[in-house]
Design a protein around this motif. Sequence first.
Motif, PDB file in Angstrom:
ATOM      1  N   LYS A   1       0.846  -1.184   0.000  1.00 50.92           N
ATOM      2  CA  LYS A   1       0.000   0.000   0.000  1.00 50.92           C
ATOM      3  C   LYS A   1       0.882   1.235   0.000  1.00 50.92           C
ATOM      4  O   LYS A   1       1.833   1.308   0.765  1.00 50.92           O
TER       5      LYS A   1
ATOM      6  N   LEU B   1      -8.597   4.969  -0.256  1.00 52.47           N
ATOM      7  CA  LEU B   1      -8.786   4.128   0.934  1.00 52.47           C
ATOM      8  C   LEU B   1      -8.147   2.765   0.738  1.00 52.47           C
ATOM      9  O   LEU B   1      -7.495   2.233   1.634  1.00 52.47           O
TER      10      LEU B   1
ATOM     11  N   THR C   1      -5.600   3.618   5.383  1.00 50.48           N
ATOM     12  CA  THR C   1      -6.519   4.410   6.192  1.00 50.48           C
ATOM     13  C   THR C   1      -5.876   4.989   7.442  1.00 50.48           C
ATOM     14  O   THR C   1      -6.567   5.534   8.287  1.00 50.48           O
ATOM     15  N   ASP C   2      -4.553   4.862   7.582  1.00 55.68           N
ATOM     16  CA  ASP C   2      -3.987   5.434   8.807  1.00 55.68           C
ATOM     17  C   ASP C   2      -3.764   6.937   8.643  1.00 55.68           C
ATOM     18  O   ASP C   2      -3.711   7.459   7.537  1.00 55.68           O
ATOM     19  N   ASP C   3      -3.689   7.612   9.783  1.00 58.18           N
ATOM     20  CA  ASP C   3      -3.694   9.076   9.816  1.00 58.18           C
ATOM     21  C   ASP C   3      -2.647   9.721   8.914  1.00 58.18           C
ATOM     22  O   ASP C   3      -2.863  10.763   8.345  1.00 58.18           O
TER      23      ASP C   3
ATOM     24  N   LEU D   1      -3.872   9.451   5.117  1.00 56.30           N
ATOM     25  CA  LEU D   1      -5.270   9.713   4.777  1.00 56.30           C
ATOM     26  C   LEU D   1      -5.389  10.940   3.869  1.00 56.30           C
ATOM     27  O   LEU D   1      -4.772  11.967   4.117  1.00 56.30           O
TER      28      LEU D   1
ATOM     29  N   GLY E   1     -11.010  11.055   2.767  1.00 59.20           N
ATOM     30  CA  GLY E   1     -11.015  10.088   3.857  1.00 59.20           C
ATOM     31  C   GLY E   1     -11.063  10.784   5.208  1.00 59.20           C
ATOM     32  O   GLY E   1     -11.805  10.386   6.114  1.00 59.20           O
ATOM     33  N   ARG E   2     -10.308  11.870   5.326  1.00 60.37           N
ATOM     34  CA  ARG E   2     -10.299  12.643   6.559  1.00 60.37           C
ATOM     35  C   ARG E   2     -11.698  13.185   6.854  1.00 60.37           C
ATOM     36  O   ARG E   2     -12.171  13.157   7.985  1.00 60.37           O
TER      37      ARG E   2
ATOM     38  N   ASN F   1     -13.976  10.521   8.189  1.00 59.57           N
ATOM     39  CA  ASN F   1     -13.663  10.291   9.606  1.00 59.57           C
ATOM     40  C   ASN F   1     -14.227  11.398  10.484  1.00 59.57           C
ATOM     41  O   ASN F   1     -14.782  11.130  11.555  1.00 59.57           O
TER      42      ASN F   1
ATOM     43  N   ASP G   1     -19.482   6.615  -2.097  1.00 58.51           N
ATOM     44  CA  ASP G   1     -19.014   7.639  -1.160  1.00 58.51           C
ATOM     45  C   ASP G   1     -20.165   8.298  -0.408  1.00 58.51           C
ATOM     46  O   ASP G   1     -20.070   8.541   0.793  1.00 58.51           O
TER      47      ASP G   1
ATOM     48  N   TYR H   1     -18.039  -2.945  -0.329  1.00 57.49           N
ATOM     49  CA  TYR H   1     -16.903  -2.416   0.435  1.00 57.49           C
ATOM     50  C   TYR H   1     -16.926  -2.981   1.854  1.00 57.49           C
ATOM     51  O   TYR H   1     -15.900  -3.370   2.412  1.00 57.49           O
TER      52      TYR H   1
ATOM     53  N   ARG I   1     -14.278  -4.557   5.577  1.00 57.59           N
ATOM     54  CA  ARG I   1     -14.568  -4.523   7.014  1.00 57.59           C
ATOM     55  C   ARG I   1     -14.730  -5.931   7.546  1.00 57.59           C
ATOM     56  O   ARG I   1     -14.239  -6.265   8.595  1.00 57.59           O
TER      57      ARG I   1
END
Lengths: 379, 332
Positions: free
Chosen positions: A239, A317, A322-324, A327, A331-332, A335, B273, B293, B298
Amino acid sequence: MDNIAGKKAGLTWAIHISVVVLVALWLFPTLGLFVSSFRTADQISGSGWWAALSTQERQLPAARLAGDEVIIDGRYVISGELFPNTSALVSAWGISAREPEANVPGDTVALEGEVRLLIDEEGRFVLSGPDSFEGQRLPRVFSTAAAPPEFTLANYERVLFTGTADAGVGNALLNTATVAIPATVIPILIAAFAAYALAWMDFPGRALLVALVVALLVVPLQLALIPLLQLHNTIGIGKGYIGTWLAHTGFGMPLAIYLLRNYMVGLPRDIIESAKVDGATDFQVFTKIVLPLSFPALAAFAIFQFLWTWNDLLVALVFLGTDDRTLVLTGRLVNLMGSRGGDWEILATSAFVSIAVPLVVFFTMQRYLVRGLLAGSVK
Amino acid sequence: MHPALAGLVTIALGVGGCIAYFYLSNLVLDKVLYPARGPNIGRNINRANMIRPWLFLFPALFVLMLYLAYPVLATLWLSLTDRSQGGAFVGFANYRQMMDEPKFWEAIRNNMLWLIVVPAASTAFGLLAAQLTDRISWGSLAKSLIFMPMAISFVGASVIWKLVYDARPEGAEQIGILNAVWVALGGAPQTWLTLDLVNSFFLMAVLIWIQTGFAMVILSAALRGIPEETVEAAIVDGANPFQIFFKIKVPQIMPTIVVVWTTITLVVLKVFDIVLAMTNGQWGTQVLANYMYDRMFRAFDWGVGSAAAIVIMLLVTPILVWNVYNVRKEMR
């Protein structure tokens, strides 16, 4: 032709009014976000954004008095301002939550133990008593105040420049740009060469390849996620940005080839053939003639691809993570909607930061965007 | 190295690499493999020209095959295997499992609603906006503003509309415009996004809001392309503006309406989205792409997730066939 309507004044008016209504409907939601991003949290929850320009009277949250103690005429006195940073005008106040509007400005209220409290219209208070307030909790004051319209840039400062958890937006902005710009630039040249081959070179299987491009144009990228993630892991990219750039390049390729080919096919045959008669190779024809002439189509695709990669959520994503740290803006935002769904000052400002760049691109390059859309869908 | 810097380096490498590849491969072809000189000059030129298109096409084809064609087949295969059994072939077990999930049927039902409502409403609003703005002096400004949501991300649009739908308890000042209007009309404030059955329509409104500008731009160009004689003839025959619009103009731009409709249909099928950001499929708003998704990333159930992706692919297929058919017809 257009004066069919002009003949009937009533109809013309109806048209103007309908367009005003349509535009208002389409503009208002965005405008609401824009206005909200310049208001404080209290203002946002106190009144709708459409009331942002009017003076607002609202109950303020309870404020505990604070200040330094001085002795005047044998009494201990603390004075100060209820709202040191704003210019609100008090219309009513009180010292109990049950009766927050019990007193008017200028009233002096007697509290327990000979303590007196005075609050005037501008929010200045004087608290006085026979004994020192040292070590005591000072009373809380509830107030209703009329605040003049006020706009602030503090939200922007907060989300962009404070690197705390509630922001991270500045970092996300950088991540989004890092994804979007290479993902826009790299596919263009690759697609341009292919489009030229499909438009102006004769070889067996050309029609089949065009059909393939058109077919791949509509393949949902949902199908590509897991297999490509596996592929990236197998070849050691994992990734990260490289995988994201590659994925965007792949997903944008059909549209790029399709748009550019449609445009190149329409270029005048004479120019290209006379250049070939003069001994130019295909490579020269492409770089010297076709590529410069295709600028509008190249620009159109670049805008599409930039808007798409900037606004994308799914690809980022899945391929970026997805880590800070990595992002992207979208994505932010998702969240933030989950964790701070009620903090509209943060949410609105972050959202506006994320849509500002596409909006600028849109308004400056609208011409090319429209042309590209027309080339891409009207036959 | 900072990712942003890496991005710049990648741009340089990517573009430079492309130029180098195209230039050098042509050079090798013309100077080394089949030089345009010597005894076989005619044959050499012909051969070089047979190979050249593939040099031009190779990088694009490679990317297309690897990033779009291969994954379709790989996903098809994944949907027939089970990850927890080490990728063993399980036939249609994933599909059967998916069919047993109520969430899947909810997603199918909602997707069908989306498929009907969003393209229809976007096209209708787009047609209306195109027709109306073409006749007034400030039409291009109005068009710009209606077109603007096109540039906004689905997530950004979700935030924008979440503010519109915001609800505060009864008695408090409403800051969402919908509730403010609703309360002013005498209703009690509603949390619109949790109202069963209607909430899907509030999500659809977001996509309609985005797509109307697209429909408007395309249809407006088509309307302008209508030959004036046909409209003039109708006026001479005494047709009123509504008759002219519905009986003369709309039939003539029907092919364009179909194109707009199918394009928006494709967007709808992939919508993800908006649902993720606004409700995450709760309160009966699940759609296929978000369901997929959810299963894939998940629940980490690749089999069922891939099966859902294949269902999306199947729904897209008629449009794919139709587009390919049209292009082939055109190229003949």
